[in-house]
Design a protein around this motif. Structure first.
Motif, short mmCIF file in Angstrom:
data_model
loop_
_atom_site.label_atom_id
_atom_site.label_comp_id
_atom_site.label_asym_id
_atom_site.label_seq_id
_atom_site.Cartn_x
_atom_site.Cartn_y
_atom_site.Cartn_z
N SER A 259 0.53 2.61 -6.28
CA SER A 259 0.50 3.27 -7.59
C SER A 259 1.52 4.40 -7.63
O SER A 259 1.94 4.94 -6.60
CB SER A 259 -0.89 3.85 -7.86
OG SER A 259 -1.21 4.86 -6.92
N VAL B 53 1.98 8.06 -8.43
CA VAL B 53 1.10 9.22 -8.54
C VAL B 53 1.75 10.37 -9.31
O VAL B 53 1.06 11.24 -9.85
CB VAL B 53 0.64 9.70 -7.14
CG1 VAL B 53 -0.20 8.63 -6.48
CG2 VAL B 53 1.83 10.09 -6.26
N ARG C 144 0.87 -1.19 0.00
CA ARG C 144 0.00 0.00 0.00
C ARG C 144 0.90 1.24 0.00
O ARG C 144 1.53 1.56 1.01
CB ARG C 144 -0.91 0.01 1.22
CG ARG C 144 -1.92 -1.13 1.23
CD ARG C 144 -2.93 -0.99 2.37
NE ARG C 144 -2.28 -1.16 3.67
CZ ARG C 144 -2.11 -2.35 4.26
NH1 ARG C 144 -2.54 -3.45 3.67
NH2 ARG C 144 -1.53 -2.43 5.44
N ILE D 77 4.69 -3.64 -8.97
CA ILE D 77 3.63 -2.92 -8.26
C ILE D 77 2.28 -3.12 -8.93
O ILE D 77 1.23 -2.92 -8.30
CB ILE D 77 3.94 -1.41 -8.11
CG1 ILE D 77 3.89 -0.68 -9.46
CG2 ILE D 77 5.25 -1.19 -7.40
CD1 ILE D 77 3.86 0.82 -9.31
N GLY D 78 2.28 -3.56 -10.19
CA GLY D 78 1.02 -3.85 -10.88
C GLY D 78 0.25 -4.99 -10.23
O GLY D 78 -0.95 -5.15 -10.46
N ASP E 145 1.59 5.27 -2.18
CA ASP E 145 1.54 6.27 -3.24
C ASP E 145 2.98 6.70 -3.52
O ASP E 145 3.66 7.23 -2.63
CB ASP E 145 0.71 7.48 -2.81
CG ASP E 145 -0.78 7.18 -2.81
OD1 ASP E 145 -1.19 6.16 -3.42
OD2 ASP E 145 -1.54 7.96 -2.21
N PRO F 272 -2.88 -3.77 -5.96
CA PRO F 272 -3.90 -2.77 -6.30
C PRO F 272 -3.83 -1.49 -5.49
O PRO F 272 -4.28 -0.43 -5.96
CB PRO F 272 -5.22 -3.51 -6.02
CG PRO F 272 -4.88 -4.95 -6.01
CD PRO F 272 -3.48 -5.06 -5.56
N GLU F 273 -3.27 -1.55 -4.29
CA GLU F 273 -3.22 -0.36 -3.44
C GLU F 273 -1.88 0.37 -3.53
O GLU F 273 -1.58 1.24 -2.71
CB GLU F 273 -3.50 -0.75 -1.99
CG GLU F 273 -4.92 -1.28 -1.77
CD GLU F 273 -5.19 -1.58 -0.31
OE1 GLU F 273 -5.37 -0.64 0.47
OE2 GLU F 273 -5.20 -2.78 0.04
N ASN G 110 7.22 -1.37 -12.51
CA ASN G 110 5.79 -1.37 -12.77
C ASN G 110 5.21 -2.78 -12.80
O ASN G 110 4.05 -3.00 -12.42
CB ASN G 110 5.50 -0.66 -14.09
CG ASN G 110 5.75 0.84 -14.02
OD1 ASN G 110 5.88 1.39 -12.93
ND2 ASN G 110 5.84 1.49 -15.16
#
Length: 314
Positions: free
Chosen positions: A180, A182, A147, A173-174, A149, A177-178, A170
């Motif tokens: 990303s 930013v 989790r 982290i793909g 950002d 889902p939590e 990527n």
């Protein structure tokens, strides 16, 4: 290190020992944008001197056109071999064809070249940039339970290092889902741009208090960004986690100070393997793997002290 690299010195005994003292090698380097790059250049020069190789060194100042001019100059000088650390992936076929027609072998080091005919170079000696990105992301996902950002500082646009590290990061982290990215922006692999871009991002993100982590494609950008984070009144390594690539000496100080959380190692000592290949090739060897992979460890605040002390002792 790839087993092929370890065996090259033995393979080249058929004639390379006599060749080395007479060799002239042209080396086109990206530039001097980072501490890692400077160490890389110094390592190649030291290795050439140790072997009695006449090294023609050219600093491209991060411009591909300068590299192409340097390679053509090396060809005109009839060097025995050429080593290239490419600025970007594309646009190399014409000048590599010129080297091939002149029967001058080329070794690619560090970043990659995108050519359809791999006969235009002997081999590429480099880490797996995609795997470096994976390692950085795996550490971050484990540290944050998936989790987060994330702010991303990209390397030089179009370089294989930036492309590969982005892809690998990527990919990992793909699966979370939590997690990303930013904000993502290039800072050109430099400390000054890392600071400048991070300052802009922190302002855009309302001071950055909601951010979880910084992912930088190299240590220099991370070190610059750390200054911006501190000037914004936040604690790098705590308020914003920091993960990067290279494991240069300066990053170990930041790891030990708690301002960086993890750095994936990329060895700058590519000169020895490159010269091994050249000597073996000129000694008659022809069966080289097209990519000789250099492995790298992940250094964290937990294991940085032992490595730092080891480097200081050498």
């Amino acid at each position: 290190m790839n087993k092929t690299l370890m065996g090259l010195a033995l393979a080249s005994l058929l004639g390379a020992s006599q060749l080395a003292s007479a060799l002239t090698v042209g080396f086109s380097q990206v530039g001097s944008e980072s501490g890692w790059r400077t160490t890389f250049s110094e390592s190649v020069k030291a290795e050439a001197e140790k072997r009695g190789i006449d090294l023609k060194f050219s600093d491209a100042q991060q411009k591909q056109e300068n590299q192409i001019k340097a390679i053509r100059s090396f060809i005109a000088q009839s060097v025995d071999a050429i080593v290239v650390a490419p600025v970007v992936e594309t646009g190399w076929r014409p000048v590599l064809m010129e080297a091939r027609r002149a029967r001058i072998p080329v070794v690619i080091v560090d970043r990659n070249v995108a050519v359809t005919d791999d006969r235009l170079y002997i081999t590429r000696i480099a880490p797996d940039f995609v795997d470096e990105g994976r390692k950085a992301a795996q550490w971050l996902m484990e540290a944050t339970d998936g989790r987060c950002d994330i702010v991303e500082l990209q390397g030089t646009v179009g370089s294989s290092a930036a492309i590969g590290r982005m892809e690998g990061f990527n990919e990992v982290i793909g699966k979370h889902p939590e997690a990303s990215i930013v904000r993502s922006q290039t800072a050109e692999f430099t400390r000054a741009k890392g600071k400048e871009v991070m300052e802009s991002i922190l302002k855009a993100e309302g001071g950055g208090k909601a951010l979880c982590a910084l992912w930088a494609h190299n240590d220099e950008m991370a070190l610059g960004a750390i200054q911006a984070i501190k000037e914004a009144g936040l604690k790098p390594g705590e308020d914003i986690l920091v993960v990067s690539v290279d494991a240069v000496d300066d990053i170990f100080t930041a790891l030990l100070d708690g301002e960086v959380n993890a750095s994936v190692e990329m060895s700058p000592h590519l000169g020895g393997p490159a010269f091994d290949v050249i000597e073996a090739y000129l000694g008659g060897k022809r069966d080289f793997e097209k990519w000789m992979v250099m492995d790298g460890r992940v250094f964290t605040q937990e294991n940085a002290k032992a490595e730092y002390e080891k480097r200081q002792a050498n």
